[in-house]
Design a protein around this motif. Structure first.
Motif, PDB file in Angstrom:
ATOM      1  N   ARG A 185      31.012  54.338  36.461  1.00 19.01           N
ATOM      2  CA  ARG A 185      29.851  55.558  36.343  1.00 19.01           C
ATOM      3  C   ARG A 185      29.209  54.918  36.017  1.00 19.01           C
ATOM      4  NH1 ARG A 185      29.359  60.190  37.696  1.00 19.01           N
ATOM      5  NH2 ARG A 185      31.421  60.407  37.734  1.00 19.01           N
ATOM      6  N   TYR A 210      27.550  57.501  43.043  1.00 13.96           N
ATOM      7  CA  TYR A 210      29.163  57.250  43.123  1.00 13.96           C
ATOM      8  C   TYR A 210      29.698  59.107  43.726  1.00 13.96           C
ATOM      9  CZ  TYR A 210      33.754  56.241  40.581  1.00 13.96           C
ATOM     10  OH  TYR A 210      34.584  56.099  40.071  1.00 13.96           O
ATOM     11  N   ILE A 245      31.489  54.788  46.954  1.00 16.13           N
ATOM     12  CA  ILE A 245      30.030  54.746  46.574  1.00 16.13           C
ATOM     13  C   ILE A 245      28.785  55.006  47.804  1.00 16.13           C
ATOM     14  CG2 ILE A 245      28.763  52.726  45.593  1.00 16.13           C
ATOM     15  CD1 ILE A 245      32.516  52.702  45.238  1.00 16.13           C
TER      16      ILE A 245
END
Length: 339
Positions: A185, A210, A245
């Protein structure tokens, strides 16, 4: 860091090649099958520990030969090398045995070829590997945490297949997994901050975020909640090995051209992230401009040159690479290089 020289022996079409490289742009041109991509591939093996064309490393050994060797002298006076013979490999740093991870840590590199964007958009596992590669270079110790997580995950999955309790593995997996989620993150926040800027060069509206399968701090509970489902499926269904992602355009389905521009913007954003950490990755572009129009080709090469980093760029025609950038030009023919 840059490659001062590159020596390639018994690698694909290349018998024996030694080349001194400029710290700026280096341009390679030649017909298809001439060996220019093999030069980039050899450098990629040092930078990533593997080929970008095949997972079968033994097939890189030149036909009729028993091994290959790739060696590079870096501008910081470190020498790295990798050798391969059938079924086994060896890595060296300054002549001493080392791991491929330690070699790769010395040669950070941004790589793009004509298939990079297709691969990136094909699978969450590829996208996870991408951010993990960035983290490998920007966060010391991350590769160790990721390796320990993979071992714990394998052990937990083995316990599920054997219908044994996963209790011995759950706390360790949760702790390591939470570390990975936290690191990803933070890394992606920094990466995406640059990405929106590089994407704007191509006038591309983008959305990137994310998408973890479990939020940080929640993995242990998630493992408990999914225990019955895991026993049925015999695999661990929650954890950073299931993260994604998400990178997309401003809306609608992306064309191949848009995917390529988005990936190019992401790659250059990755360069910015690594450079903030004190590194200056080599930029490797293997015929990457072939599918771009003149305007976007110029925009990409403008970003590359603006970094001031060393770059290795290939193209088929001399005129094509001359239009891309100014720098030393190398003609490649049947694995032999001439200026």
């Amino acid at each position: 860091m840059a490659l001062a020289s590159l020596h390639i022996h018994n690698f694909r079409i290349i018998d024996d090649l030694s080349i001194d490289l400029s710290p700026g742009v280096n341009l390679f041109y030649g017909n298809n099958g001439s060996g220019k991509s093999s030069i980039i591939e050899a450098a990629h093996c040092l930078a990533r520990g593997k080929s970008f064309r095949t997972s079968k490393t033994d097939t890189l050994i030149q036909q009729g030969k028993s091994y290959f060797c790739i060696r590079a002298a870096l501008t910081n006076r470190v020498e790295v090398a990798c050798q391969r013979q059938a079924g086994s490999g060896r890595a060296l740093v300054n002549g001493s045995s080392a791991t491929m991870l330690s070699v790769a840590s010395k040669v950070p590199a941004i790589f793009m070829d004509s298939d990079s964007h297709r691969l990136f958009f094909s699978s969450p596992s590829v996208r996870r590997s991408y951010v993990d590669w960035v983290l490998f270079h920007v966060k010391p110790g991350y590769a160790d945490v990721r390796g320990r997580y993979n071992k714990a995950l394998k052990s937990r999955n083995s316990a599920l297949k054997a219908q044994l309790s996963t209790a011995p593995w759950d706390p360790l997996l949760a702790d390591l997994g939470d570390q990975i989620i936290s690191s990803r993150r933070a890394c992606l926040n920094a990466l995406f901050a640059h990405f929106h800027g590089t994407a704007s060069v191509f006038n591309l509206p983008v959305d990137a975020h994310y998408q973890p399968s479990v939020e940080e701090g929640g993995l242990l509970q998630a493992l408990k909640d999914s225990a019955m489902a895991d026993k049925v499926s015999k695999i661990t269904q929650k954890g950073p090995h299931r993260d994604d992602i998400v990178v997309c355009g401003g809306g609608g389905r992306l064309s191949q051209g848009q995917q390529k521009l988005i990936y190019s913007a992401l790659a250059m954003a990755s360069w910015e992230c690594l450079s903030e950490g004190g590194q200056k990755p080599v930029i490797m572009l293997d015929d990457v401009a072939a599918e771009l129009d003149d305007n976007n080709r110029g925009l990409l090469m403008g970003m590359v040159q603006a970094t001031g980093a060393q770059s290795l760029v290939t193209g088929v025609l001399k005129g094509d690479v001359e239009r891309l950038a100014a720098g030393p030009m190398f003609h490649v023919d049947q694995g032999v290089v001439s200026n």
